[in-house]
Design a protein around this motif. Structure first.
Motif, PDB file in Angstrom:
ATOM      1  N   LYS A 406      25.256  26.323   8.606  1.00  0.00           N
ATOM      2  CA  LYS A 406      24.755  27.347   7.695  1.00  0.00           C
ATOM      3  C   LYS A 406      23.953  26.699   6.579  1.00  0.00           C
ATOM      4  O   LYS A 406      24.388  25.713   5.973  1.00  0.00           O
ATOM      5  CB  LYS A 406      25.918  28.150   7.101  1.00  0.00           C
ATOM      6  N   ILE A 407      22.775  27.232   6.348  1.00  0.00           N
ATOM      7  CA  ILE A 407      21.907  26.753   5.271  1.00  0.00           C
ATOM      8  C   ILE A 407      21.557  27.935   4.379  1.00  0.00           C
ATOM      9  O   ILE A 407      21.198  29.018   4.867  1.00  0.00           O
ATOM     10  CB  ILE A 407      20.606  26.140   5.825  1.00  0.00           C
ATOM     11  N   LEU A 408      21.674  27.738   3.073  1.00  0.00           N
ATOM     12  CA  LEU A 408      21.286  28.757   2.103  1.00  0.00           C
ATOM     13  C   LEU A 408      20.065  28.240   1.350  1.00  0.00           C
ATOM     14  O   LEU A 408      20.165  27.290   0.569  1.00  0.00           O
ATOM     15  CB  LEU A 408      22.442  29.037   1.143  1.00  0.00           C
ATOM     16  N   LEU A 409      18.906  28.831   1.622  1.00  0.00           N
ATOM     17  CA  LEU A 409      17.653  28.371   1.025  1.00  0.00           C
ATOM     18  C   LEU A 409      17.308  29.211  -0.197  1.00  0.00           C
ATOM     19  O   LEU A 409      17.224  30.452  -0.115  1.00  0.00           O
ATOM     20  CB  LEU A 409      16.515  28.468   2.044  1.00  0.00           C
ATOM     21  N   ASN A 410      17.079  28.536  -1.305  1.00  0.00           N
ATOM     22  CA  ASN A 410      16.653  29.220  -2.527  1.00  0.00           C
ATOM     23  C   ASN A 410      15.144  29.462  -2.445  1.00  0.00           C
ATOM     24  O   ASN A 410      14.351  28.527  -2.387  1.00  0.00           O
ATOM     25  CB  ASN A 410      16.995  28.355  -3.740  1.00  0.00           C
ATOM     26  N   VAL A 411      14.753  30.734  -2.426  1.00  0.00           N
ATOM     27  CA  VAL A 411      13.325  31.063  -2.311  1.00  0.00           C
ATOM     28  C   VAL A 411      12.791  31.689  -3.596  1.00  0.00           C
ATOM     29  O   VAL A 411      11.698  32.257  -3.614  1.00  0.00           O
ATOM     30  CB  VAL A 411      13.083  32.007  -1.115  1.00  0.00           C
ATOM     31  N   GLN A 412      13.548  31.570  -4.686  1.00  0.00           N
ATOM     32  CA  GLN A 412      13.111  32.171  -5.947  1.00  0.00           C
ATOM     33  C   GLN A 412      11.858  31.494  -6.486  1.00  0.00           C
ATOM     34  O   GLN A 412      11.094  32.093  -7.250  1.00  0.00           O
ATOM     35  CB  GLN A 412      14.242  32.085  -6.980  1.00  0.00           C
TER      36      GLN A 412
END
Length: 437
Positions: A406-412
């Protein structure tokens, strides 16, 4: 209201996923030992490993003194270039073509330039043995000396040399070389008009059809052409060809681009939309020519031609061939902006199938879409994979190599808009458009 807008966006993205099946993803490989352009390029297998080969071309001097006979070989596994024996000719040349059949590469035609600027077309067929790293004796002379021609292989047996420039002008000749017998025969010529005759065009054979596009007209000014020409080969008598032409998109032109056939159609990659001499200066007097970084796709199913994306590093112009290994291709050298002879090497990955965002067996999930702050990627395999994020214009924004479940990518940090998320694993490539709100 917002929910309705998002639903509409999702529908649009779903309906357009098929259009991306002809996109290419380019990244830079190890550079050549030196910058070279207008070089003949082909690929071949050596000890079971794909190798890329480059012959002749022009260096950064961009004049007659920079036209040489140097040749190079690239091991795609070790990513090492080495210098191989020079092409055995009397003086350097450019605008030749190269084709591989079995373990032999055939380097055909091209032209020489003397100190006064005179250009002489070549009638030579050089034969390079991949396994022995040596040249055989030359093949039979080309009946009509030729350069800047269209060169393509039919059924791994015959090399078709179509139109091109011969000393003083464009010619309609179709010259067919049989490597097994070392003989030339004449095919049905193209119509003797400036719509068909061309130099700097490029093409490919798919099935029994020859496709070539673009190039320079022999008319005054050497204008760039936007015509697709199609030759239907009679499989029982391959010298018999039926020719037709059309302008399917008046806004698309290309000159000295790479051309490849894929299972879905034909693509012209890189090149320019303005014709130029070997120094990169336009024939029409407008000055230096710029690259277009185009991916022009012809779909034979519906006879349409359109412009697709190239994601990653921009492609050059002044290309005279491409090393084709199925879903992976290599472009070697050429000119980048502003008319700089380059030693760059591009590896292009072709996505064979459409981007089916709902297919359940892809092993990866990407959500939510649209997203405001984070994008989650779930991986149900244990394989390593690469996540690449591209802007809609094809610029690589960021890349991550991981094997995490699982990867959580910050796209802010991304601006609002549509981005392309590409996941490359050992066995497949998955691409999905994500909208950032």
């Amino acid at each position: 209201m917002l929910k309705k807008v998002l639903s509409t966006v999702s529908t649009i993205l779903f309906l357009t996923f098929h259009l991306l099946s002809q996109d290419f993803y380019s990244r830079l490989e190890q550079p050549l030992p030196q910058g070279i352009a207008n070089n003949a390029v082909s690929g071949g297998m050596l000890n079971g490993i794909p190798h890329v080969f480059s012959f002749t071309g022009i260096d950064s001097r961009k004049n007659y003194t920079g036209i040489g006979l140097k040749a190079f070989r690239y091991n795609t596994q070790t990513q090492i270039w080495d210098t191989i024996p020079d092409l055995p000719d009397t003086r350097g040349k450019i605008a030749a073509g190269a084709s591989t059949i079995d373990s032999i590469i055939y380097i055909i035609g091209g032209y020489h330039v003397d100190r006064r600027g005179n250009e002489v077309s070549s009638n030579k067929v050089h034969r390079y043995n991949i396994n022995t790293n040596s040249y055989l004796t030359n093949g039979a002379d080309i009946p009509v000396p030729i350069d800047d021609h269209v060169q393509a292989v039919w059924r791994d047996s015959l090399i078709f040399v179509v139109t091109g420039w011969s000393n003083s002008g464009n010619v309609p000749n179709v010259q067919i070389y049989n490597p097994a017998n070392n003989i030339w025969t004449s095919g049905t010529p193209t119509p003797n008009t400036n719509n068909f005759k061309s130099f700097g065009a490029s093409g490919a054979i798919k099935g029994n059809s020859i496709y070539y596009f673009g190039g320079a007209s022999g008319a005054s000014g050497f204008d760039c052409q936007n015509r697709l020409r199609v030759g239907e080969i009679d499989p029982l008598n391959p010298t018999s060809i039926s020719w037709s032409d059309s302008v399917l998109n008046p806004n698309l032109y290309c000159y000295r681009a790479a051309c490849v056939s894929t299972p879905a159609g034909i693509n012209w990659l890189g090149g320019s939309s303005i014709t130029y001499n070997y120094n990169g200066i336009a024939y029409n007097g407008s000055g230096g020519v710029s690259t277009t970084n185009q991916n022009i796709y012809y779909n034979p199913q519906d006879s349409t031609i359109s412009k697709k994306y190239i994601y990653g590093d921009s492609l050059p112009m002044d290309i005279r061939g491409i090393a084709d290994f199925g879903n992976t291709k290599y472009i070697v050298g050429g000119m980048t902006n502003p008319q700089q002879v380059t030693n760059k090497v591009w590896k292009l990955d072709f996505e064979l199938v459409g981007i089916n965002e709902n297919k359940s067996d892809l092993n990866f999930s990407i959500f939510p879409n649209p997203s405001i702050d984070y994008v989650t990627i779930l991986n149900s395999t244990k394989d390593n994979y690469i996540i690449s994020i591209y802007s809609i214009s094809g610029k690589l924004i960021k890349s991550l190599n991981t094997s995490a479940h699982k990867i959580l990518l910050n796209v802010q940090e991304l601006h609002k808009g549509i981005y392309l998320f590409k996941i490359s694993s050992k066995n497949k490539i998955i691409t999905k458009k994500i909208t950032i709100l």
